[in-house]
Scaffold this motif. Structure first.
Motif, PDB file in Angstrom:
ATOM      1  N   GLN A 142      -2.863  -1.929  11.728  1.00  0.00           N
ATOM      2  CA  GLN A 142      -2.462  -3.324  11.538  1.00  0.00           C
ATOM      3  C   GLN A 142      -1.749  -3.866  12.773  1.00  0.00           C
ATOM      4  OE1 GLN A 142      -0.325  -2.550   7.861  1.00  0.00           O
ATOM      5  NE2 GLN A 142      -1.669  -3.973   6.785  1.00  0.00           N
ATOM      6  N   ILE A 143      -0.956  -3.034  13.423  1.00  0.00           N
ATOM      7  CA  ILE A 143      -0.265  -3.437  14.657  1.00  0.00           C
ATOM      8  C   ILE A 143      -1.302  -3.785  15.729  1.00  0.00           C
ATOM      9  CG2 ILE A 143       1.210  -2.638  16.563  1.00  0.00           C
ATOM     10  CD1 ILE A 143       2.855  -3.094  14.088  1.00  0.00           C
ATOM     11  N   ARG A 144      -2.278  -2.901  15.897  1.00  0.00           N
ATOM     12  CA  ARG A 144      -3.312  -3.148  16.913  1.00  0.00           C
ATOM     13  C   ARG A 144      -4.118  -4.404  16.602  1.00  0.00           C
ATOM     14  NH1 ARG A 144      -4.345   2.642  16.430  1.00  0.00           N
ATOM     15  NH2 ARG A 144      -6.153   2.042  15.205  1.00  0.00           N
ATOM     16  N   SER A 145      -4.460  -4.587  15.340  1.00  0.00           N
ATOM     17  CA  SER A 145      -5.226  -5.773  14.952  1.00  0.00           C
ATOM     18  C   SER A 145      -4.410  -7.050  15.154  1.00  0.00           C
ATOM     19  CB  SER A 145      -5.647  -5.650  13.492  1.00  0.00           C
ATOM     20  OG  SER A 145      -6.309  -6.803  13.062  1.00  0.00           O
ATOM     21  N   HIS A 146      -3.127  -7.000  14.786  1.00  0.00           N
ATOM     22  CA  HIS A 146      -2.253  -8.162  14.967  1.00  0.00           C
ATOM     23  C   HIS A 146      -2.122  -8.485  16.458  1.00  0.00           C
ATOM     24  CE1 HIS A 146       0.724 -11.072  13.693  1.00  0.00           C
ATOM     25  NE2 HIS A 146       1.565 -10.612  14.600  1.00  0.00           N
ATOM     26  N   ALA A 147      -2.001  -7.442  17.278  1.00  0.00           N
ATOM     27  CA  ALA A 147      -1.904  -7.642  18.726  1.00  0.00           C
ATOM     28  C   ALA A 147      -3.174  -8.296  19.266  1.00  0.00           C
ATOM     29  CB  ALA A 147      -1.662  -6.306  19.421  1.00  0.00           C
ATOM     30  N   GLN A 148      -4.323  -7.818  18.821  1.00  0.00           N
ATOM     31  CA  GLN A 148      -5.586  -8.382  19.288  1.00  0.00           C
ATOM     32  C   GLN A 148      -5.668  -9.870  18.925  1.00  0.00           C
ATOM     33  OE1 GLN A 148      -9.063  -6.658  17.454  1.00  0.00           O
ATOM     34  NE2 GLN A 148     -10.326  -7.143  19.239  1.00  0.00           N
ATOM     35  N   SER A 161       4.622 -11.783   7.805  1.00  0.00           N
ATOM     36  CA  SER A 161       5.756 -12.693   7.629  1.00  0.00           C
ATOM     37  C   SER A 161       6.294 -13.065   9.017  1.00  0.00           C
ATOM     38  CB  SER A 161       6.864 -12.018   6.817  1.00  0.00           C
ATOM     39  OG  SER A 161       7.500 -11.016   7.586  1.00  0.00           O
ATOM     40  N   PRO A 162       7.017 -14.179   9.106  1.00  0.00           N
ATOM     41  CA  PRO A 162       7.641 -14.528  10.393  1.00  0.00           C
ATOM     42  C   PRO A 162       8.572 -13.424  10.905  1.00  0.00           C
ATOM     43  CG  PRO A 162       7.677 -16.407   8.913  1.00  0.00           C
ATOM     44  CD  PRO A 162       7.191 -15.225   8.111  1.00  0.00           C
ATOM     45  N   ASP A 163       9.278 -12.754  10.001  1.00  0.00           N
ATOM     46  CA  ASP A 163      10.170 -11.663  10.418  1.00  0.00           C
ATOM     47  C   ASP A 163       9.381 -10.500  11.007  1.00  0.00           C
ATOM     48  OD1 ASP A 163      12.405 -13.060   9.587  1.00  0.00           O
ATOM     49  OD2 ASP A 163      12.516 -12.045   7.649  1.00  0.00           O
ATOM     50  N   GLU A 164       8.273 -10.144  10.368  1.00  0.00           N
ATOM     51  CA  GLU A 164       7.447  -9.059  10.903  1.00  0.00           C
ATOM     52  C   GLU A 164       6.904  -9.428  12.282  1.00  0.00           C
ATOM     53  OE1 GLU A 164       5.349  -6.783   7.211  1.00  0.00           O
ATOM     54  OE2 GLU A 164       4.708  -8.854   7.581  1.00  0.00           O
ATOM     55  N   HIS A 165       6.484 -10.664  12.442  1.00  0.00           N
ATOM     56  CA  HIS A 165       5.949 -11.095  13.743  1.00  0.00           C
ATOM     57  C   HIS A 165       7.033 -11.032  14.814  1.00  0.00           C
ATOM     58  CE1 HIS A 165       3.323 -13.009  16.589  1.00  0.00           C
ATOM     59  NE2 HIS A 165       4.219 -13.941  16.818  1.00  0.00           N
ATOM     60  N   GLU A 166       8.251 -11.451  14.482  1.00  0.00           N
ATOM     61  CA  GLU A 166       9.359 -11.365  15.447  1.00  0.00           C
ATOM     62  C   GLU A 166       9.627  -9.916  15.845  1.00  0.00           C
ATOM     63  OE1 GLU A 166      11.268 -13.393  17.367  1.00  0.00           O
ATOM     64  OE2 GLU A 166       9.758 -14.847  16.750  1.00  0.00           O
ATOM     65  N   LEU A 167       9.604  -9.010  14.866  1.00  0.00           N
ATOM     66  CA  LEU A 167       9.800  -7.591  15.175  1.00  0.00           C
ATOM     67  C   LEU A 167       8.670  -7.079  16.059  1.00  0.00           C
ATOM     68  CD1 LEU A 167      10.958  -6.332  11.673  1.00  0.00           C
ATOM     69  CD2 LEU A 167      12.362  -6.533  13.738  1.00  0.00           C
ATOM     70  N   MET A 177       0.858  -1.174   0.000  1.00  0.00           N
ATOM     71  CA  MET A 177       0.000   0.000   0.000  1.00  0.00           C
ATOM     72  C   MET A 177       0.897   1.228   0.000  1.00  0.00           C
ATOM     73  SD  MET A 177      -2.982  -1.226   2.611  1.00  0.00           S
ATOM     74  CE  MET A 177      -2.001  -2.158   3.776  1.00  0.00           C
ATOM     75  N   PRO A 178       0.327   2.403  -0.204  1.00  0.00           N
ATOM     76  CA  PRO A 178       1.140   3.621  -0.187  1.00  0.00           C
ATOM     77  C   PRO A 178       1.954   3.738   1.106  1.00  0.00           C
ATOM     78  CG  PRO A 178      -1.083   4.111  -0.924  1.00  0.00           C
ATOM     79  CD  PRO A 178      -1.077   2.670  -0.471  1.00  0.00           C
ATOM     80  N   GLY A 179       3.126   4.298   0.999  1.00  0.00           N
ATOM     81  CA  GLY A 179       3.978   4.494   2.173  1.00  0.00           C
ATOM     82  C   GLY A 179       4.766   3.260   2.566  1.00  0.00           C
ATOM     83  N   GLY A 180       4.822   2.241   1.695  1.00  0.00           N
ATOM     84  CA  GLY A 180       5.584   1.032   1.997  1.00  0.00           C
ATOM     85  C   GLY A 180       4.890   0.098   2.966  1.00  0.00           C
ATOM     86  N   ILE A 181       3.597   0.301   3.184  1.00  0.00           N
ATOM     87  CA  ILE A 181       2.837  -0.545   4.107  1.00  0.00           C
ATOM     88  C   ILE A 181       2.392  -1.795   3.361  1.00  0.00           C
ATOM     89  CG2 ILE A 181       0.786  -0.697   5.582  1.00  0.00           C
ATOM     90  CD1 ILE A 181       2.907   1.300   6.573  1.00  0.00           C
ATOM     91  N   ARG A 182       2.641  -2.949   3.967  1.00  0.00           N
ATOM     92  CA  ARG A 182       2.225  -4.225   3.383  1.00  0.00           C
ATOM     93  C   ARG A 182       0.818  -4.571   3.824  1.00  0.00           C
ATOM     94  NH1 ARG A 182       5.453  -8.904   2.519  1.00  0.00           N
ATOM     95  NH2 ARG A 182       4.076  -9.836   4.034  1.00  0.00           N
ATOM     96  N   GLY A 183       0.167  -5.371   3.007  1.00  0.00           N
ATOM     97  CA  GLY A 183      -1.146  -5.889   3.366  1.00  0.00           C
ATOM     98  C   GLY A 183      -1.076  -7.402   3.450  1.00  0.00           C
ATOM     99  N   GLY A 184      -2.081  -8.009   3.997  1.00  0.00           N
ATOM    100  CA  GLY A 184      -2.154  -9.463   4.026  1.00  0.00           C
ATOM    101  C   GLY A 184      -1.441 -10.085   5.209  1.00  0.00           C
ATOM    102  N   ARG A 185      -1.088 -11.346   5.037  1.00  0.00           N
ATOM    103  CA  ARG A 185      -0.490 -12.119   6.127  1.00  0.00           C
ATOM    104  C   ARG A 185       0.844 -11.538   6.578  1.00  0.00           C
ATOM    105  NH1 ARG A 185      -2.687 -15.864   7.713  1.00  0.00           N
ATOM    106  NH2 ARG A 185      -2.442 -18.056   7.722  1.00  0.00           N
ATOM    107  N   PHE A 243       8.989  -0.644  15.441  1.00  0.00           N
ATOM    108  CA  PHE A 243       9.734  -1.881  15.213  1.00  0.00           C
ATOM    109  C   PHE A 243       9.304  -2.561  13.912  1.00  0.00           C
ATOM    110  CE2 PHE A 243      10.777  -1.205  19.529  1.00  0.00           C
ATOM    111  CZ  PHE A 243      11.872  -1.978  19.834  1.00  0.00           C
ATOM    112  N   VAL A 244       8.076  -2.291  13.469  1.00  0.00           N
ATOM    113  CA  VAL A 244       7.529  -2.930  12.262  1.00  0.00           C
ATOM    114  C   VAL A 244       7.047  -1.829  11.311  1.00  0.00           C
ATOM    115  CG1 VAL A 244       6.045  -4.790  11.407  1.00  0.00           C
ATOM    116  CG2 VAL A 244       6.669  -4.732  13.819  1.00  0.00           C
ATOM    117  N   PRO A 245       7.974  -1.136  10.654  1.00  0.00           N
ATOM    118  CA  PRO A 245       7.579  -0.016   9.796  1.00  0.00           C
ATOM    119  C   PRO A 245       6.795  -0.435   8.544  1.00  0.00           C
ATOM    120  CG  PRO A 245       9.916  -0.442   9.585  1.00  0.00           C
ATOM    121  CD  PRO A 245       9.416  -1.316  10.694  1.00  0.00           C
ATOM    122  N   SER A 246       6.803  -1.724   8.241  1.00  0.00           N
ATOM    123  CA  SER A 246       6.068  -2.206   7.069  1.00  0.00           C
ATOM    124  C   SER A 246       4.576  -2.376   7.345  1.00  0.00           C
ATOM    125  CB  SER A 246       6.657  -3.533   6.593  1.00  0.00           C
ATOM    126  OG  SER A 246       6.580  -4.508   7.619  1.00  0.00           O
TER     127      SER A 246
END
Length: 88
Positions: free
Chosen positions: A71-77, A39-45, A29-37, A63-66
């Motif tokens: 998305q951070i809040r949703s992933h946390a939930q 990655s293991p690296d993103e989850h570790e970050l 997405m704009p600004g270098g933001i990824r969509g979808g699942r 820690f997860v600029p992508s």
């Protein structure tokens, strides 16, 4: 006798990896933001940020600029839901 021809076979161009669109789980997405699942690296970050900053999502987001703040809040939930109610 059976009819045999010797031809060089090449798959249709639409099946080559060069012409294929990236899978939807890697949509950028704009600004270098990824969509979808994630990655293991993103989850570790995400986990590193969570350990350091607890539930300060803006700080974890650094820690997860992508990923966006939403998305951070949703992933946390989803993460907390998985660790609280693991499936058997």
């Amino acid at each position: 006798p059976p009819h045999t021809t010797t031809q060089n076979f090449s798959p249709p161009s639409h099946t080559t990896t060069q012409n294929r669109s990236p899978p939807s789980h890697t949509t950028n997405m704009p600004g270098g933001i990824r969509g979808g699942r994630w990655s293991p690296d993103e989850h570790e970050l995400f986990l590193k940020g969570l350990r350091k900053h607890a539930r300060d999502w803006k700080a974890v987001n650094k820690f997860v600029p992508s990923r966006s703040l939403a998305q951070i809040r949703s992933h946390a939930q989803n993460y907390f839901k998985r660790i609280t109610h693991p499936t058997s």
